[in-house]
Scaffold this motif. Structure first.
Motif, PDB file in Angstrom:
ATOM      1  N   SER A   1       1.016  -1.274  -0.167  1.00 35.67           N
ATOM      2  CA  SER A   1      -0.085  -0.071  -0.177  1.00 35.67           C
ATOM      3  C   SER A   1       0.860   1.071  -0.011  1.00 35.67           C
ATOM      4  CB  SER A   1      -0.529  -0.402   1.456  1.00 35.67           C
ATOM      5  OG  SER A   1      -0.324  -0.358   2.484  1.00 35.67           O
ATOM      6  N   MET A   2       2.172   0.706   0.240  1.00 34.19           N
ATOM      7  CA  MET A   2       2.759   1.897   0.474  1.00 34.19           C
ATOM      8  C   MET A   2       3.951   2.534  -0.712  1.00 34.19           C
ATOM      9  SD  MET A   2       2.621   3.942   3.110  1.00 34.19           S
ATOM     10  CE  MET A   2       4.577   4.699   3.745  1.00 34.19           C
ATOM     11  N   VAL A   3       3.536   1.258  -1.940  1.00 40.92           N
ATOM     12  CA  VAL A   3       4.479   1.567  -3.225  1.00 40.92           C
ATOM     13  C   VAL A   3       3.732   2.287  -3.792  1.00 40.92           C
ATOM     14  CG1 VAL A   3       5.838   0.638  -5.367  1.00 40.92           C
ATOM     15  CG2 VAL A   3       5.311  -0.655  -2.556  1.00 40.92           C
ATOM     16  N   GLY A   4       5.359   4.635  -3.976  1.00 43.89           N
ATOM     17  CA  GLY A   4       3.951   5.049  -5.661  1.00 43.89           C
ATOM     18  C   GLY A   4       4.778   4.298  -6.660  1.00 43.89           C
ATOM     19  N   PRO A   5       4.374   5.082  -7.414  1.00 41.52           N
ATOM     20  CA  PRO A   5       4.438   5.318  -8.782  1.00 41.52           C
ATOM     21  C   PRO A   5       6.039   5.250  -9.291  1.00 41.52           C
ATOM     22  CG  PRO A   5       3.511   8.072  -8.500  1.00 41.52           C
ATOM     23  CD  PRO A   5       3.937   7.194  -7.005  1.00 41.52           C
ATOM     24  N   ASP A   6       6.204   6.278  -8.670  1.00 39.22           N
ATOM     25  CA  ASP A   6       7.624   5.730  -9.170  1.00 39.22           C
ATOM     26  C   ASP A   6       8.681   4.437  -9.081  1.00 39.22           C
ATOM     27  OD1 ASP A   6       7.897   8.309  -9.947  1.00 39.22           O
ATOM     28  OD2 ASP A   6       9.522   9.016  -8.342  1.00 39.22           O
ATOM     29  N   MET A   7       8.520   4.183  -7.751  1.00 42.55           N
ATOM     30  CA  MET A   7       8.685   2.049  -7.389  1.00 42.55           C
ATOM     31  C   MET A   7       8.053   1.707  -8.327  1.00 42.55           C
ATOM     32  SD  MET A   7       9.611   0.169  -3.892  1.00 42.55           S
ATOM     33  CE  MET A   7      11.317   1.125  -3.523  1.00 42.55           C
ATOM     34  N   ALA A   8       6.921   2.028  -8.659  1.00 41.66           N
ATOM     35  CA  ALA A   8       5.740   0.730  -9.394  1.00 41.66           C
ATOM     36  C   ALA A   8       6.382   0.750 -11.098  1.00 41.66           C
ATOM     37  CB  ALA A   8       4.463   1.230  -9.488  1.00 41.66           C
ATOM     38  N   ALA A   9       6.647   2.178 -11.167  1.00 47.54           N
ATOM     39  CA  ALA A   9       7.117   2.636 -12.595  1.00 47.54           C
ATOM     40  C   ALA A   9       8.866   1.800 -12.605  1.00 47.54           C
ATOM     41  CB  ALA A   9       7.686   3.365 -13.224  1.00 47.54           C
ATOM     42  N   ASP A  10       9.441   1.530 -11.956  1.00 49.84           N
ATOM     43  CA  ASP A  10      10.873   0.864 -11.793  1.00 49.84           C
ATOM     44  C   ASP A  10      10.696  -0.689 -11.394  1.00 49.84           C
ATOM     45  OD1 ASP A  10      12.370   3.609 -11.718  1.00 49.84           O
ATOM     46  OD2 ASP A  10      12.396   3.256  -9.850  1.00 49.84           O
ATOM     47  N   LEU A  11       9.615  -0.868 -11.555  1.00 49.69           N
ATOM     48  CA  LEU A  11       9.034  -2.532 -11.252  1.00 49.69           C
ATOM     49  C   LEU A  11       8.812  -2.745 -12.524  1.00 49.69           C
ATOM     50  CD1 LEU A  11       8.183  -3.561  -7.190  1.00 49.69           C
ATOM     51  CD2 LEU A  11       9.547  -4.651  -8.393  1.00 49.69           C
ATOM     52  N   LEU A  12       8.084  -2.501 -13.148  1.00 48.24           N
ATOM     53  CA  LEU A  12       7.286  -2.727 -14.363  1.00 48.24           C
ATOM     54  C   LEU A  12       8.270  -2.723 -15.255  1.00 48.24           C
ATOM     55  CD1 LEU A  12       3.955  -0.636 -14.084  1.00 48.24           C
ATOM     56  CD2 LEU A  12       4.680  -2.979 -13.607  1.00 48.24           C
ATOM     57  N   SER A  13       9.290  -2.042 -15.204  1.00 47.37           N
ATOM     58  CA  SER A  13      10.884  -1.822 -15.975  1.00 47.37           C
ATOM     59  C   SER A  13      11.491  -3.610 -16.499  1.00 47.37           C
ATOM     60  CB  SER A  13      11.645  -0.604 -15.907  1.00 47.37           C
ATOM     61  OG  SER A  13      12.187  -1.244 -14.884  1.00 47.37           O
ATOM     62  N   PHE A  14      10.617  -3.696 -15.270  1.00 48.69           N
ATOM     63  CA  PHE A  14      11.730  -5.142 -15.968  1.00 48.69           C
ATOM     64  C   PHE A  14      11.175  -6.498 -17.025  1.00 48.69           C
ATOM     65  CE2 PHE A  14      13.621  -3.754 -11.759  1.00 48.69           C
ATOM     66  CZ  PHE A  14      15.111  -4.784 -11.812  1.00 48.69           C
ATOM     67  N   GLY A  15       9.530  -5.718 -17.135  1.00 44.72           N
ATOM     68  CA  GLY A  15       9.211  -6.419 -18.044  1.00 44.72           C
ATOM     69  C   GLY A  15       7.995  -7.653 -17.457  1.00 44.72           C
ATOM     70  N   LYS A  16       8.309  -8.045 -15.770  1.00 43.84           N
ATOM     71  CA  LYS A  16       7.939  -9.571 -16.021  1.00 43.84           C
ATOM     72  C   LYS A  16       6.593  -9.601 -14.922  1.00 43.84           C
ATOM     73  CE  LYS A  16      11.840 -11.000 -15.989  1.00 43.84           C
ATOM     74  NZ  LYS A  16      13.048 -12.251 -17.150  1.00 43.84           N
ATOM     75  N   PRO A  17       5.784 -10.979 -15.366  1.00 45.93           N
ATOM     76  CA  PRO A  17       4.623 -10.685 -14.694  1.00 45.93           C
ATOM     77  C   PRO A  17       4.755 -10.615 -13.250  1.00 45.93           C
ATOM     78  CG  PRO A  17       5.092 -13.007 -16.504  1.00 45.93           C
ATOM     79  CD  PRO A  17       6.478 -11.427 -15.448  1.00 45.93           C
ATOM     80  N   ILE A  18       4.063  -9.779 -13.082  1.00 47.98           N
ATOM     81  CA  ILE A  18       3.951  -9.607 -11.362  1.00 47.98           C
ATOM     82  C   ILE A  18       1.927  -9.628 -10.623  1.00 47.98           C
ATOM     83  CG2 ILE A  18       3.513  -6.953  -9.600  1.00 47.98           C
ATOM     84  CD1 ILE A  18       5.404  -5.794 -11.842  1.00 47.98           C
ATOM     85  N   LEU A  19       2.193 -10.516 -10.279  1.00 45.49           N
ATOM     86  CA  LEU A  19       0.582 -10.646  -8.903  1.00 45.49           C
ATOM     87  C   LEU A  19       1.109  -9.510  -7.394  1.00 45.49           C
ATOM     88  CD1 LEU A  19      -1.593 -12.486  -8.251  1.00 45.49           C
ATOM     89  CD2 LEU A  19       0.133 -14.170  -7.498  1.00 45.49           C
ATOM     90  N   VAL A  20      -0.085  -9.008  -7.791  1.00 44.64           N
ATOM     91  CA  VAL A  20      -0.071  -8.269  -6.459  1.00 44.64           C
ATOM     92  C   VAL A  20      -1.035  -8.274  -5.582  1.00 44.64           C
ATOM     93  CG1 VAL A  20      -0.336  -5.413  -5.588  1.00 44.64           C
ATOM     94  CG2 VAL A  20       0.847  -6.499  -7.493  1.00 44.64           C
TER      95      VAL A  20
END
Length: 426
Positions: free
Chosen positions: A162-181
């Motif tokens: 719940s504390m993850v902001g847009p910058d860290m989320a964008a960095d995670l998504l940049s790896f291109g891996k599937p993410i289960l939240v």
């Protein structure tokens, strides 16, 4: 997994995640599995990993805070780390790069002596930029880790985000891996600037409390809180109870677990009382190791995250608005490099415990931008506790919330920060 039976809703969720992972990740990188406490989100994740045949390393689990990752690792038996540790690394300029920049600066300074007028103004601007660049090169910086295990994994599982902001989320998504939240809509809404993964509608929403989870007193009380049912006083199992706060001392709070409250005035009073009980009562500012400190602001250049716990050492006064200290994270990592510098820390949040100054923020906002922001963490608000979990939690119910729904969300969120031990003080 054969000894754990899934409900119809859990089976349907498992099927949906499996189908997404096998055929849908190219068009949908994130799958949101939401559910209330006790609905079996973690159980479903175990089944997903088992059915897909993913090994430890092919699936990576991460949480926003170290406390939450420790709890999830113990629950699942699968490696888990903080998101920051998983995807970032410290970057420091080497001596050759520093020497080259210093030589370039000296050449510009020498050449500028022969310039006049507009040319000299332009040269001075370039020299100032080089000096600033040289200063920054000496400071460690965090950036995406090119050697991160994420590059080789097949699935990322994120919990308590719940504390993850847009910058860290964008960095995670940049790896291109599937993410289960994994998310929980029963909790308080994310604070401003966070909730990048949990602010959207879920792909699957679980509402049925699983039979095994219903046997947990923490889950039972959390469900009562969420549904607005009054929680009775007395023991609810050997580790969970509700009692009056009148006969509880600050010394007893020190050893009972993480203290969570609702109001800042409650937080100030609790921190002062607990500091005194712990022997730290000689100064409004921290005095050394052993003080419980929590970070209040993200500083990705230093690797500091809002909500992480810190330890301060080598504290020395600087002026009335700041002090300096060696800072260590809750994972034991010294902030600032191999030769730890004493970082400048804003004093105002600590001084507010001695005398709250409503005008301090308006007066100091420029100063704070350049400093580490932290405060005492013996007691923290429920909003600050979001994204974390502790084995034992003490909830001080100071009646936060203006509406019945807010009250329910607040108490539910506070209770679900506890893994097994819970005391509610009313």
């Amino acid at each position: 997994m054969a000894d754990i039976s899934l409900s119809a809703a859990q089976t349907a969720a498992l099927r949906a995640i499996r189908e997404w992972f096998l055929s849908g990740t190219a068009i949908q990188q994130i799958f949101r599995l939401f559910g209330f406490a006790g609905t079996g989100k973690s159980t479903i994740v175990k089944h997903v990993i088992d059915e897909l045949g993913l090994d430890d390393g092919e699936v990576l689990q991460a949480c926003f805070t170290g406390k939450a990752s420790y709890v999830l690792k113990r629950k699942s038996g699968i490696s888990c780390s903080t998101i920051h540790r998983l995807i970032y690394r410290v970057s420091e300029a080497n001596e050759a790069e520093i020497a080259a920049t210093r030589q370039k600066l000296e050449e510009f300074e020498t050449a500028a002596l022969a310039l006049y007028g507009a040319e000299r103004v332009a040269a001075d601007a370039e020299i100032a930029a080089l000096r600033m660049g040289l200063k920054e090169m000496r400071q460690p910086r965090f950036g995406l880790n090119k050697g991160s295990p994420v590059w080789d994994c097949k699935l990322i599982v994120l919990d308590e985000v719940s504390m993850v902001g847009p910058d860290m989320a964008a960095d995670l998504l940049s790896f291109g891996k599937p993410i289960l939240v994994l998310g929980d809509p029963g909790q308080l809404p994310a604070i401003k600037g966070a909730g990048a993964f949990t602010g959207q509608e879920p792909d699957v929403m679980l509402t049925e409390i699983h039979r095994q989870a219903a046997e947990s007193a923490v889950t039972r009380l959390a469900t009562m809180a969420r549904e607005g049912i009054a929680i009775p006083y007395g023991p609810h199992d050997e580790l969970v109870c509700k009692m009056s706060s009148r006969n509880v001392t600050a010394a007893q709070l020190l050893n009972g677990g993480q203290v969570i409250c609702g109001l800042n005035k409650t937080r100030f009073a609790l921190n002062n009382a607990m500091r005194k009980a712990a022997g730290f009562n000689g100064s409004a500012l921290p005095t050394g190791p052993g003080e419980k400190i929590i970070c209040l602001k993200n500083d990705h250049a230093l690797g500091l995250l809002n909500g992480m716990f810190l330890e301060l050492d080598g504290i020395e006064s600087a002026d009335e608005k700041r002090f300096r200290a060696v800072v260590t994270t809750e994972e034991g990592e010294v902030v600032g490099g191999k030769e730890p510098p004493k970082l400048p820390i804003y004093a105002g949040h600590f001084l507010d415990h001695e005398m709250l100054d409503p005008k301090r923020d308006d007066r100091d906002w420029r100063v704070k931008k350049r400093l580490v922001e932290a405060t005492y963490g013996w007691a923290i608000t429920c909003h600050k506790a979001q994204g974390s979990q502790w084995e034992n939690v003490i909830v001080i119910d100071d009646k936060w919330g203006r509406t019945r729904d807010q009250r329910a969300q607040w108490l539910y969120t506070a209770i679900t920060r506890a893994e097994s031990g819970l005391v509610i003080l009313d």
